[in-house]
Every structure is written in structure tokens, then in C-alpha cells.
Design a protein around this motif. Structure first.
Motif, PDB file in Angstrom:
ATOM      1  N   PHE A   1       0.833  -1.221  -0.189  1.00 57.24           N
ATOM      2  CA  PHE A   1      -0.012  -0.061   0.045  1.00 57.24           C
ATOM      3  C   PHE A   1       0.781   1.312  -0.020  1.00 57.24           C
ATOM      4  O   PHE A   1       0.422   2.216  -0.285  1.00 57.24           O
ATOM      5  N   TYR A   2       2.079   1.146   0.113  1.00 59.67           N
ATOM      6  CA  TYR A   2       2.833   2.317   0.067  1.00 59.67           C
ATOM      7  C   TYR A   2       4.034   2.514  -0.839  1.00 59.67           C
ATOM      8  O   TYR A   2       4.471   3.457  -1.030  1.00 59.67           O
ATOM      9  N   GLU A   3       4.541   1.559  -1.330  1.00 61.22           N
ATOM     10  CA  GLU A   3       5.672   1.583  -2.396  1.00 61.22           C
ATOM     11  C   GLU A   3       5.752   2.440  -3.391  1.00 61.22           C
ATOM     12  O   GLU A   3       6.677   3.026  -3.693  1.00 61.22           O
ATOM     13  N   ASN A   4       4.832   2.267  -4.109  1.00 59.12           N
ATOM     14  CA  ASN A   4       4.440   3.267  -5.267  1.00 59.12           C
ATOM     15  C   ASN A   4       4.635   4.705  -5.189  1.00 59.12           C
ATOM     16  O   ASN A   4       3.572   5.269  -4.309  1.00 59.12           O
ATOM     17  N   ARG A   5       5.510   5.516  -5.449  1.00 62.94           N
ATOM     18  CA  ARG A   5       5.762   6.836  -5.181  1.00 62.94           C
ATOM     19  C   ARG A   5       4.392   7.723  -5.669  1.00 62.94           C
ATOM     20  O   ARG A   5       4.115   8.737  -5.110  1.00 62.94           O
ATOM     21  N   PHE A   6       4.065   7.399  -6.662  1.00 66.82           N
ATOM     22  CA  PHE A   6       2.459   7.830  -7.462  1.00 66.82           C
ATOM     23  C   PHE A   6       1.660   7.976  -6.515  1.00 66.82           C
ATOM     24  O   PHE A   6       0.624   8.699  -6.475  1.00 66.82           O
ATOM     25  N   LEU A   7       1.415   7.116  -5.490  1.00 67.53           N
ATOM     26  CA  LEU A   7       0.395   7.064  -4.400  1.00 67.53           C
ATOM     27  C   LEU A   7       0.403   8.338  -3.599  1.00 67.53           C
ATOM     28  O   LEU A   7      -0.576   8.825  -3.175  1.00 67.53           O
TER      29      LEU A   7
END
Length: 286
Positions: free
Chosen positions: A41-47
Motif C-alpha cells: 500500500f505504500y511502495e509506489n511513489r505515485f500514491l
């Protein structure tokens, strides 16, 4: 924008931690984000950008771990642990994960839901909606939707593909669903025979985004989606573009009745250095 660490159970009791981002004013609108294969739930920087983009427009935004988190993972289930992760999960169990979250946000007072998936999460979001047709789900956002069997074949050598297919078929016929086979697409280069056989080979459970069938290919599940769908991907996305970009676009338009496709120039599968462009597109088109 406010942030809260939350813990939400799947229908079968697996704890799914995540972050709930809420705007400063009360809202009944929420975007539920479903991560991709072996993600979190946190890895992708686009989040980070999406959370701000949505909350600035008075949408809450929830991103959570599903049972496909990591490769082989210990997941809490009550006071005990169960071992799953992307190498062992059964695709069809995404219904249990997403339904648990949808029920949770409804109890929180959210009545206008947008389901958003990234990569493998797109397949999960579409599969869930096709099975549930929940009236509270108003829109779907697909970030980098993939033709999974074609993508898998693209990243395996011909010999690797042949061996994985033969080994998984043999082990499944012997009832050895969780026995690991070599699979270099995964970081640990292992996947359960049953997971590969049922979910990564053609005609498997999630083989309904089929760019390989060409512009006029038909998908029963895609054609059943009766709410607006926003599709976003980059023109250098190495995972989506197993076929030429015009084939991918026309295939999606021919199968999804209310389909809005947005292409980000220079964007790869994770939207590297294109986060702001992605945030603007989802808000301008949602």
C-alpha cells in the motif's frame, strides 16, 4: 489532508493494513486503490500524489495491502499468521479482499465509491465488480491494465515458459498446488504451481484482458462493465504494451462501453517522474 493507519479484515479474516487519507471537509466519496502483483500500500511513489490530488477534490483515498502483498508473506489472521503473498495467492480470492474493504468504507459512511487498480490490481478490480455489481461503486480507474499471460510470456525466455507450463501442469494434476516452480518474473524467482497454472497461463481465471486477440478481440468481463472506466498508461509502459499501442487502445474501446483512455507521454509502468501528470489526469477525468 489527514492520514490514518487502518487495519481492515478480508471476508475470510486476513488483516489488511493500509492508510486512509481524508480531506479537511466531510465527504461521502472515496477512492479505493488496489495494488499490483506482490506490491503493497505504500511502495509506489505515485500514491503520494494521488492521495493529495483526490483529497484536494474532496475524495477520501484508501490504499491497503491485499493477500498478494510481497512474494511469500506472513499475514495476520486473528491472533495467528497465514502464509500467502504474490507467489502463493489465488487470483479469485481478490473478491474476499476487496469486499472486506468495500464493506468497511460503507460502515464509515462512504456511499460513492471509485475502485482503482494498478497493474495486476486492475484485473482484480474488474473481476470484483463483474461479480458483485455493487450500486455504491460509481466508477473504475485502471492504471496500467495488463494482458497477464502475454506479459508473462514476454518476460520469460521460450525455454523458461515451456518448463514453467509443463511443471505447473504436472504438479497441479498431482494435487501439489503450493509446490514452488522457477519463475524469473518474480523477484525470488519462485511461484506456486497452482498460482501459475490457474492465473498466469492463457484461459486462466484472470485472462480477460487479452490484447493478444487484436483490436476486434472480445472480452465478456470487460463488456459487462456498465459504469464509467478511466484507463491511464504510459506510451513506454513495458508491461501494458505487449501489443502496439493502437491495438491496446482500440481493444479497450471496443470492449468497455464507457471508456476514457488517457496516455501519458514518456511514462513507464510505475509512472516514474510522471506522478504530477498522473495526478492531474485522474482528477480532470474522474
Amino acid at each position: 489532508m489527514k492520514q490514518e493507519l487502518v487495519r481492515i479484515n478480508s471476508i475470510d479474516g486476513i488483516e489488511q493494513p493500509g492508510i486512509l487519507y481524508t480531506p479537511n471537509e466531510n465527504t461521502n466519496k472515496i477512492v479505493i486503490h488496489v495494488h499490483g502483483l506482490s506490491g503493497n500500500f505504500y511502495e509506489n511513489r505515485f500514491l503520494d500524489v494521488l492521495a493529495k490530488s483526490y483529497t484536494d477534490k474532496n475524495y477520501a483515498f484508501l490504499t491497503f495491502n491485499n493477500r498478494g502483498r510481497g512474494l511469500i508473506s506472513e499475514l495476520l489472521k486473528g491472533n495467528d499468521f497465514t502464509i500467502i503473498g504474490g507467489s502463493l495467492e489465488k487470483f479469485k480470492d481478490c473478491i474476499l479482499d476487496i469486499e472486506g474493504v468495500v464493506n468497511w468504507v460503507k460502515k464509515k459512511g462512504y456511499s460513492e465509491i471509485v475502485l482503482e487498480g494498478h497493474s495486476y490490481g486492475c484485473n482484480k478490480v474488474l473481476y470484483y465488480y463483474n461479480h458483485k455489481k455493487d450500486d455504491s461503486i460509481k466508477k473504475i480507474v485502471l492504471l496500467s491494465p495488463c494482458d497477464i499471460p502475454s506479459e508473462t510470456k514476454k518476460f520469460l525466455s521460450e525455454e523458461e515458459y515451456k518448463i514453467a507450463k509443463e511443471e505447473s501442469t504436472k504438479l497441479v494434476s498431482e494435487g501439489k498446488y503450493n509446490e514452488l516452480i522457477d519463475f524469473s518474473v518474480m523477484a525470488n524467482e519462485k511461484i506456486a504451481a497452482g498460482t501459475y497454472y490457474n492465473d498466469f497461463l492463457p484461459n486462466g481465471e484472470n485472462d480477460f484482458i487479452r490484447y493478444v486477440d487484436g483490436k476486434n478481440g472480445k472480452s465478456e468481463i470487460l463488456s459487462s462493465i456498465d459504469i464509467p472506466v478511466l484507463v491511464v498508461f504510459g506510451d513506454i509502459d513495458e508491461c501494458v504494451l505487449t501489443q502496439p499501442i493502437d491495438v491496446v487502445k482500440e481493444y479497450l474501446n471496443n470492449n468497455i462501453s464507457n471508456c476514457n483512455i488517457q496516455i501519458i507521454e514518456g511514462a513507464d509502468h510505475s509512472y516514474t517522474n510522471k506522478y504530477k501528470e498522473l495526478g492531474k489526469i485522474v482528477i480532470d477525468n474522474i
